[in-house]
Design a protein around this motif. Structure first.
Motif, PDB file in Angstrom:
ATOM      1  N   SER A 177      -3.496  -6.774 -14.854  1.00  0.00           N
ATOM      2  CA  SER A 177      -4.804  -7.303 -15.257  1.00  0.00           C
ATOM      3  C   SER A 177      -4.772  -7.964 -16.626  1.00  0.00           C
ATOM      4  N   GLN A 178      -3.592  -8.005 -17.275  1.00  0.00           N
ATOM      5  CA  GLN A 178      -3.459  -8.605 -18.591  1.00  0.00           C
ATOM      6  C   GLN A 178      -2.295  -9.592 -18.600  1.00  0.00           C
ATOM      7  N   PRO A 179      -2.360 -10.646 -19.427  1.00  0.00           N
ATOM      8  CA  PRO A 179      -1.206 -11.550 -19.559  1.00  0.00           C
ATOM      9  C   PRO A 179       0.026 -10.767 -20.013  1.00  0.00           C
ATOM     10  N   ARG A 203      15.181 -17.427 -21.132  1.00  0.00           N
ATOM     11  CA  ARG A 203      14.013 -18.138 -21.635  1.00  0.00           C
ATOM     12  C   ARG A 203      12.798 -17.211 -21.648  1.00  0.00           C
ATOM     13  N   PRO A 204      11.954 -17.320 -22.681  1.00  0.00           N
ATOM     14  CA  PRO A 204      10.723 -16.515 -22.705  1.00  0.00           C
ATOM     15  C   PRO A 204       9.684 -17.110 -21.760  1.00  0.00           C
ATOM     16  N   ILE A 205       8.939 -16.246 -21.115  1.00  0.00           N
ATOM     17  CA  ILE A 205       7.871 -16.696 -20.218  1.00  0.00           C
ATOM     18  C   ILE A 205       6.627 -15.857 -20.482  1.00  0.00           C
ATOM     19  N   THR A 206       5.484 -16.437 -20.190  1.00  0.00           N
ATOM     20  CA  THR A 206       4.202 -15.734 -20.244  1.00  0.00           C
ATOM     21  C   THR A 206       3.481 -16.001 -18.932  1.00  0.00           C
ATOM     22  N   VAL A 207       3.086 -14.931 -18.267  1.00  0.00           N
ATOM     23  CA  VAL A 207       2.421 -15.058 -16.966  1.00  0.00           C
ATOM     24  C   VAL A 207       1.024 -14.469 -17.087  1.00  0.00           C
ATOM     25  N   GLU A 208       0.020 -15.277 -16.782  1.00  0.00           N
ATOM     26  CA  GLU A 208      -1.357 -14.801 -16.835  1.00  0.00           C
ATOM     27  C   GLU A 208      -1.620 -13.790 -15.724  1.00  0.00           C
ATOM     28  N   ALA A 209      -2.655 -12.986 -15.914  1.00  0.00           N
ATOM     29  CA  ALA A 209      -2.997 -11.948 -14.945  1.00  0.00           C
ATOM     30  C   ALA A 209      -3.272 -12.559 -13.574  1.00  0.00           C
ATOM     31  N   GLY A 210      -2.602 -12.026 -12.551  1.00  0.00           N
ATOM     32  CA  GLY A 210      -2.817 -12.472 -11.183  1.00  0.00           C
ATOM     33  C   GLY A 210      -2.202 -13.816 -10.847  1.00  0.00           C
ATOM     34  N   GLN A 211      -1.415 -14.405 -11.748  1.00  0.00           N
ATOM     35  CA  GLN A 211      -0.861 -15.735 -11.537  1.00  0.00           C
ATOM     36  C   GLN A 211       0.639 -15.673 -11.243  1.00  0.00           C
ATOM     37  N   THR A 212       1.148 -16.783 -10.674  1.00  0.00           N
ATOM     38  CA  THR A 212       2.572 -16.941 -10.376  1.00  0.00           C
ATOM     39  C   THR A 212       3.087 -18.194 -11.060  1.00  0.00           C
ATOM     40  N   GLU A 223      29.255 -17.328  -7.918  1.00  0.00           N
ATOM     41  CA  GLU A 223      28.498 -16.202  -7.365  1.00  0.00           C
ATOM     42  C   GLU A 223      29.115 -14.872  -7.789  1.00  0.00           C
ATOM     43  N   PRO A 224      28.311 -13.786  -7.743  1.00  0.00           N
ATOM     44  CA  PRO A 224      26.916 -13.715  -7.304  1.00  0.00           C
ATOM     45  C   PRO A 224      25.954 -14.226  -8.366  1.00  0.00           C
ATOM     46  N   LEU A 225      24.784 -14.667  -7.904  1.00  0.00           N
ATOM     47  CA  LEU A 225      23.726 -15.104  -8.805  1.00  0.00           C
ATOM     48  C   LEU A 225      22.726 -13.962  -8.975  1.00  0.00           C
ATOM     49  N   GLU A 226      22.206 -13.847 -10.190  1.00  0.00           N
ATOM     50  CA  GLU A 226      21.214 -12.807 -10.451  1.00  0.00           C
ATOM     51  C   GLU A 226      20.169 -13.331 -11.422  1.00  0.00           C
ATOM     52  N   ALA A 227      18.902 -13.137 -11.082  1.00  0.00           N
ATOM     53  CA  ALA A 227      17.794 -13.398 -12.000  1.00  0.00           C
ATOM     54  C   ALA A 227      17.257 -12.048 -12.452  1.00  0.00           C
ATOM     55  N   ARG A 228      17.025 -11.924 -13.760  1.00  0.00           N
ATOM     56  CA  ARG A 228      16.649 -10.618 -14.306  1.00  0.00           C
ATOM     57  C   ARG A 228      15.492 -10.781 -15.286  1.00  0.00           C
ATOM     58  N   LEU A 229      14.479  -9.938 -15.129  1.00  0.00           N
ATOM     59  CA  LEU A 229      13.344  -9.914 -16.050  1.00  0.00           C
ATOM     60  C   LEU A 229      13.545  -8.801 -17.069  1.00  0.00           C
ATOM     61  N   LYS A 230      13.458  -9.149 -18.350  1.00  0.00           N
ATOM     62  CA  LYS A 230      13.464  -8.138 -19.401  1.00  0.00           C
ATOM     63  C   LYS A 230      12.015  -7.919 -19.815  1.00  0.00           C
ATOM     64  N   VAL A 231      11.431  -6.852 -19.290  1.00  0.00           N
ATOM     65  CA  VAL A 231      10.021  -6.573 -19.521  1.00  0.00           C
ATOM     66  C   VAL A 231       9.802  -5.076 -19.370  1.00  0.00           C
ATOM     67  N   ASP A 232       8.868  -4.562 -20.117  1.00  0.00           N
ATOM     68  CA  ASP A 232       8.527  -3.142 -20.039  1.00  0.00           C
ATOM     69  C   ASP A 232       7.336  -2.989 -19.097  1.00  0.00           C
ATOM     70  N   ASP A 233       7.629  -2.792 -17.803  1.00  0.00           N
ATOM     71  CA  ASP A 233       6.554  -2.570 -16.843  1.00  0.00           C
ATOM     72  C   ASP A 233       6.848  -1.309 -16.048  1.00  0.00           C
ATOM     73  N   ALA A 234       5.977  -0.998 -15.088  1.00  0.00           N
ATOM     74  CA  ALA A 234       6.056   0.294 -14.400  1.00  0.00           C
ATOM     75  C   ALA A 234       7.077   0.322 -13.276  1.00  0.00           C
ATOM     76  N   LEU A 235       7.455  -0.848 -12.734  1.00  0.00           N
ATOM     77  CA  LEU A 235       8.327  -0.865 -11.557  1.00  0.00           C
ATOM     78  C   LEU A 235       9.557  -1.723 -11.833  1.00  0.00           C
ATOM     79  N   PRO A 236      10.730  -1.116 -12.028  1.00  0.00           N
ATOM     80  CA  PRO A 236      11.938  -1.905 -12.315  1.00  0.00           C
ATOM     81  C   PRO A 236      12.585  -2.515 -11.073  1.00  0.00           C
TER      82      PRO A 236
END
Length: 610
Positions: A245-247, A264-273, A285-298
């Motif tokens: 519910s928050q950016p 690269r840094p990214i900012t995602v608004e609430a409910g947006q893609t 290969e292999p290719l991997e995309a990884r998010l460095k973020v402190d959220d509830a579901l890794p």
């Protein structure tokens, strides 16, 4: 306290009045003259107590008998009190899908569910039974109905988290089959509710209870990833969605061959893609995309890809739509399915090649010339494969070519078909399955194109419900696309079964997961079915002549949307979540025991007085 039959207590007034009346009634006695009355003191006392219309004197027996009557009527009124725990027979369904790994409830939602399960076991009373069902991608009965607390605790310790979607509909139907016939039973679902509505479900006579787990919806997830060839190199696309519910700010990292090539840094608004694209000449290969973020579901913060150089098998399904066929095609790895009511003009042509599709399926739609190198026709007039004639009622398959690549591992003897037209195959087509009246499945090659003809409507049979159906579709994909269908590196979704075509000399394959654990699967005539993998990451599949890498990803919006649900939809019923679970327990048994003890005391007092 509650009473099932409160009106029974009103009977205490006439019953008590009758008992008191017995004490007031005068006993008829024959008069006898005696020389002295001091020899009969008890008798004179009894005469005074039973004198009609006199005030009752205090009498212990009268009090005990009134109390016994009150206890008897109270037991018949079936008193009940609220208590913790579950009555009778109960089934606990534990959601072990990816969203249950969310850490908004310490240490995780799944651990909170396991702790709740342990409390259920500790509150179990003699005569009560519990069963435990694990609802992951594969449904497992960890403990059948039992009152053995140690067995139940051992079953709880076997519950492990997965990176898959949960098969809640199958788990709930299994629970209803176990206890759905008793109105005193309970089906308890421990889940966060992160699953689609369950249709065609009924708990029967059992009561269904939903306990919701979770406290937050804050989660950033990788929901899409693809690599496409472009002029001068490869284009790598990653889609990131904010379910909170928050950016949210994060760092998106790109790894190729286990090396970081971009961040690269990214900012995602609430409910947006948002979408991020990386262009490179080569991507080891292999290719991997990884998010460095402190959220509830890794689990959804990483996505993997292998087999970039392998072109996917593209299938065009032409017709009104067929859910069973679409689902079977979706189970095949590296297959992309498009649907259309008719063939686009760009895909029409007499010569093979130049189109976007490898296989075109005409489902109850007249075929037209296409550029694809393989065509399947399902109960449609036209095309060179076969002509349709008069209908045949309830044909039964009596013969099928078990050695043909399309028919391997199929058991069709129990197949039920409502109706099928009489099929006249082309001279170059071979009959693969037939009844006593007509051929039913034919196949062959004609003018550089492979053809398959199915003579009946799949929806007018139980073929889509048979175990042979997904095997038939897998055989079709391998036979139709030829060498392109041989096993190479591929990317799949966690929890979804997939099949591989390998060297026929292989007898078994070893699958090593990202943690280094190995499990073997048998190979039958060059084909192996993997029932799905439970953790996201890169797997290695090895045999004597085979080495394949498989990348498994969650990428499931229902699982990444970790907002705890306050209600769930089961069939035609909306079930609201409950925070605490209580039950009504009968008290008539302890009251009956107290009544028996009281009657023994009353008898003892009577004997002492006598």
């Amino acid at each position: 306290m509650q009473f099932q039959s409160l009106g029974v207590l009103l009977w205490f007034l006439p019953v008590a009045g009758f008992i008191i009346l017995l004490y007031l009634l005068k006993v008829r006695r024959r008069e006898v003259r005696v020389p002295a009355k001091f020899l009969f003191p008890a008798i004179t006392t009894d005469v005074r107590a039973n004198a009609l219309f006199q005030r009752l004197r205090p009498n212990l027996l009268l009090f005990l008998q009134l109390l016994a009557a009150l206890l008897l009527l109270t037991a018949l009124a079936r008193p009940m009190i609220q208590a913790k725990g579950l009555p009778g027979q109960s089934v606990i369904v534990v959601d072990t899908s990816a969203s249950m790994q969310a850490t908004d409830v310490a240490p995780s939602r799944l651990e909170a569910a396991k702790n709740r399960l342990r409390r259920f076991v500790q509150e179990l009373n003699p005569g009560e039974q519990l069963a435990i069902i694990e609802a992951g991608a594969q449904v497992r009965v960890l403990a059948s109905l039992t009152s053995d607390k140690q067995k139940l605790l051992n079953a709880i310790s076997q519950i492990q988290p997965t990176d898959t979607a949960g098969n809640l509909d199958e788990a709930l139907r299994l629970a209803a089959a176990l206890v759905g016939k008793s109105d005193e039973s309970r089906i308890v679902l421990l889940s966060d509710g992160a699953f689609p509505p369950v249709s065609d479900f009924s708990a029967g006579s059992a009561k269904l209870v939903f306990e919701s787990l979770g406290a937050s919806s804050d989660n950033l997830a990788i929901t899409a990833m693809d690599v496409q060839e472009r002029t001068g190199g490869l284009e790598w696309f990653v889609g990131v969605r904010n379910f909170g519910s928050q950016p949210t700010k994060a760092i998106l990292e790109f790894y190729a061959g286990d090396k970081l090539i971009d961040a690269r840094p990214i900012t995602v608004e609430a409910g947006q893609t948002i979408g991020q694209t990386l262009t490179a000449r080569q991507l080891p290969e292999p290719l991997e995309a990884r998010l460095k973020v402190d959220d509830a579901l890794p689990s959804d913060n990483r996505a993997f890809r292998v087999g970039v150089a392998q072109k996917p098998v593209r299938v065009l399904l032409v017709g009104e739509g067929n859910f069973f066929l679409e689902r079977a095609l979706a189970l095949e790895p590296n297959v992309k399915v498009d649907k259309a009511p008719s063939v686009p003009d760009s895909e029409r042509g007499e010569r093979v090649g130049g189109g976007n599709y490898d296989l075109v399926i005409f489902d109850r739609t007249a075929p037209v010339p296409v550029k694809a190198r393989a065509v399947m026709v399902i109960k449609a007039q036209g095309g060179p494969i076969a002509a349709l004639g008069q209908p045949v009622r309830t044909p039964r398959i009596v013969l099928w070519e078990r050695e043909h690549p399309l028919m391997r591992y199929l058991e069709l003897g129990s197949l039920l078909i409502d109706s099928a037209p009489r099929l006249t195959p082309a001279p170059w087509a071979k009959t693969l399955a037939e009844s006593q009246q007509t051929p039913l499945i034919v196949a062959g090659e004609h003018q550089g194109r492979r053809w398959v003809g199915v003579g009946w409507d799949l929806l007018e049979s139980d073929f889509p419900l048979q175990p042979a159906f997904p095997i038939f579709v897998a055989n079709l994909m391998r036979w139709a696309v030829g060498e392109q269908g041989s096993a190479t590196d591929l990317t799949v979704r966690t929890g979804v079964p997939f099949s591989l075509a390998v060297d026929p000399a292989e007898t078994e394959l070893a699958v090593r997961d990202p943690d280094g654990n190995t499990r073997t699967y048998p190979v039958n005539d060059g084909a192996v079915v993997i029932p799905g993998v439970e953790r996201a990451g890169v797997y290695t599949i090895q045999g004597r002549k085979t080495e394949i890498r498989v990348a498994a990803n969650l990428m499931h919006a229902d699982e990444s949307n970790i907002q705890p649900r306050t209600s769930i939809q089961l069939g035609n019923q909306t079930v609201a979540a409950q925070n605490t679970l209580t039950t009504l327990r009968d008290l008539w048994k302890p009251i009956a025991l107290a009544l028996l003890a009281l009657l023994m005391v009353e008898w003892w007092v009577f004997v002492r007085r006598s």
